[in-house]
Design an enzyme around this catalytic site. Structure first.
Site, short mmCIF file in Angstrom:
data_model
loop_
_atom_site.label_atom_id
_atom_site.label_comp_id
_atom_site.label_asym_id
_atom_site.label_seq_id
_atom_site.Cartn_x
_atom_site.Cartn_y
_atom_site.Cartn_z
N HIS A 155 2.05 2.15 -3.51
CA HIS A 155 1.10 2.88 -4.35
C HIS A 155 1.33 4.40 -4.26
O HIS A 155 1.29 5.10 -5.28
CB HIS A 155 -0.33 2.56 -3.93
CG HIS A 155 -0.87 1.29 -4.51
ND1 HIS A 155 -0.92 1.04 -5.86
CD2 HIS A 155 -1.41 0.19 -3.91
CE1 HIS A 155 -1.45 -0.14 -6.07
NE2 HIS A 155 -1.75 -0.69 -4.91
N GLU A 202 0.83 -1.21 0.00
CA GLU A 202 0.00 0.00 0.00
C GLU A 202 0.86 1.26 0.00
O GLU A 202 0.53 2.25 -0.65
CB GLU A 202 -0.93 -0.01 1.21
CG GLU A 202 -1.91 -1.17 1.26
CD GLU A 202 -2.79 -1.25 0.03
OE1 GLU A 202 -3.06 -0.19 -0.58
OE2 GLU A 202 -3.22 -2.36 -0.34
#
Length: 354
Positions: free
Chosen positions: A201, A198
């Site tokens: 990203h 995450e």
């Protein structure tokens, strides 16, 4: 008030007298369709893409639009960190941060009652793991440190067993981890796999990349509509040929970047394969087959396992070069005693909040 109204009425009458010749001319145009021939258009005709290409004036404007757009696209290609992939970015960082802040406030209003206190043992553990990931990224020479400097990272644990397993990092440094994913993570390395993915990203600015591509998708959709005249088919073509593959490409890139960063942060890369094996088993348990991968925004878990297995030799080299393999025990003890200001209470387990 009445005097003002009378002055307004007199001005309107003057305007009407001056406008009457123009109005009569417009009526004449409407009653004589031949005037539209100079524009290659009649009221009872529909413009098609083929007609635009046949018209010299239309071709000239299309060439200018295509040339300018191509130049703008080429001059706004940037290299992603770690992976080195070229991607199209033109959305400013400030807009990305505003979107992140808006999403953050929305998430707080939705999950505020379920968020664990910041001094909770689980919150402190996740914060320490995430801190190691950020620190490792800052040491990578391919990472633009300006993207990380000044970010106030904040971790939120959403303790809601009913929510689906999830975790994400918003632009601006706000981290959300749902307690329902902890049973799939099972250990620190599994949680590091999720957090590094995450985090990747945002490190690769995938939010800005998606926003940057949105006008391109709109233009292509308009061209497809002029060609086919069917909106539903155009949307299916756009999704299956452009939007979904681009999304899966970014997810795969986040897997790669996250794997390399977690290895640099001294988390065991092999655990990422085990995590996605557990995720695959969970998907089958709830009936999510993911057989139609080409219509999904994420790669299938089996494909992710295959990709990560191919990347493991490189990740293990990074792990060993970071001296993690030799000093793993000492490093963990050092982290626990120095950086963990609020040690996790004895007997802590990840499945405790399920």
């Amino acid at each position: 008030m009445f005097k003002q109204f009378s002055r307004f009425s007199s001005r309107m009458s003057i305007f009407q007298r001056n406008f009457s010749p123009i109005r009569s001319r417009i009526r004449y145009y409407y009653s004589n369709p031949d005037y539209y021939k100079r524009f290659n258009y009649r009221q009872d005709q529909k413009i098609t893409f083929t007609q635009l290409l046949k018209d010299p004036t239309s071709r000239k404007y299309l060439a200018i639009l295509f040339g300018t757009g191509s130049l703008f696209y080429i001059t706004h290609l940037e290299e992603a960190p770690v992976s080195g992939r070229k991607r199209f970015l033109w959305i400013p960082r400030s807009l990305e941060l505003k979107i992140g802040n808006y999403t953050y406030n929305s998430m707080l209003s939705e999950t505020g009652n379920s968020i664990l206190p910041s001094d909770h043992p689980l919150a402190k553990k996740v914060e320490n793991i995430f801190g190691r990931i950020v620190e490792a990224a800052q040491k990578d020479h391919t990472v633009d440190r300006s993207q990380l400097d000044g970010i106030k990272w904040k971790v939120h644990i959403v303790n809601d067993p009913r929510a689906p397993p999830n975790a994400f990092v918003l632009p601006g440094g706000k981290v959300f981890v749902f307690s329902s994913i902890l049973n799939i993570c099972q250990n620190d390395d599994g949680l590091a796999t999720v957090l590094s993915h995450e985090f990747a990203h945002q490190l690769a600015r995938h939010t800005s990349e998606n926003l940057s591509k949105a006008p391109i998708y709109s233009i292509i959709g308009l061209v497809l509509y002029l060609v086919t005249g069917v909106e539903n088919i155009n949307r299916l073509l756009l999704d299956s040929l452009l939007r979904m593959p681009a999304s899966r490409q970014m997810e795969t890139e986040a897997d790669y970047i996250g794997l390399m960063i977690m290895a640099k942060a001294c988390f065991h890369p092999e655990e990422s394969v085990k995590l996605w094996q557990r995720m695959s088993a969970f998907e089958k348990q709830i009936g999510g087959s993911r057989s139609l991968e080409f219509l999904s925004t994420h790669p299938a878990s089996d494909r992710r396992i295959q990709n990560i297995s191919e990347w493991l030799p490189k990740a293990n080299n990074i792990y060993n070069e970071s001296e993690c393999g030799i000093f793993t025990g000492y490093y963990k003890a050092f982290q626990d005693t120095i950086f963990d200001k609020n040690p996790v209470e004895p007997g802590f387990t990840y499945d405790r909040f399920q």
